[in-house]
Every structure is written in structure tokens, then in C-alpha cells.
Design an enzyme around this catalytic site. Structure first.
Site, short mmCIF file in Angstrom:
data_model
loop_
_atom_site.label_atom_id
_atom_site.label_comp_id
_atom_site.label_asym_id
_atom_site.label_seq_id
_atom_site.Cartn_x
_atom_site.Cartn_y
_atom_site.Cartn_z
CG MET A 51 79.29 -6.67 38.42
SD MET A 51 78.49 -7.78 39.57
CE MET A 51 79.42 -7.57 41.05
N PRO A 52 80.54 -3.81 36.33
CG PRO A 52 80.48 -2.89 34.21
CD PRO A 52 80.51 -4.20 34.92
CG PHE A 53 77.01 -1.30 41.63
CD1 PHE A 53 76.26 -2.41 41.95
CD2 PHE A 53 76.68 -0.08 42.19
CE1 PHE A 53 75.19 -2.31 42.83
CE2 PHE A 53 75.62 0.04 43.07
CZ PHE A 53 74.87 -1.08 43.39
#
Length: 65
Positions: free
Chosen positions: A1-3
Site C-alpha cells: 500500500m503506497p503512502f
């Protein structure tokens, strides 16, 4: 999950901020093939008196021009 966590000087319009969120989301999606619902973007707006480069704040720089 890119943040994606972005800190920028305050003063942009809601439309500009929304466009930035969109473009960052799309860039992560293209580069990482991450599903759109998994991409998180946080924008942090900092007062221009609290954002400096070379020991000069943005507020100071704007008053010099």
C-alpha cells in the site's frame, strides 16, 4: 500500500490541492501498478513562516520581492 506524504507551504486553492492528490495517486498507480484504492495521499500545509531554505522563510522571501 503506497503512502505518499507531502509537505507544502500553505496558500494553494482547494482545486490545486485536489489536482495534486489526483496526480500523485495516478503517478503511484502507473509506476507501481498499485490498485487505486490502496494508494494513500496526505497533504500537510505549513505556514510560510515555518518553511525555510537557506535560513530564509518563504514569508521573508516574499516580502523581499
Amino acid at each position: 500500500m503506497p503512502f505518499i506524504d507531502v509537505t507544502i507551504a500553505e496558500g494553494r486553492s482547494p482545486d490545486e490541492l485536489r489536482r495534486l492528490i489526483h496526480e500523485l495517486t495516478q503517478a503511484a498507480h502507473r509506476a507501481l501498478d498499485a490498485p487505486l484504492p490502496n494508494i494513500r495521499v496526505v497533504l500537510r500545509e505549513t505556514p510560510k513562516t515555518h518553511f525555510a531554505a537557506g535560513d530564509v522563510t518563504i514569508a521573508e522571501r516574499e516580502t523581499r520581492t
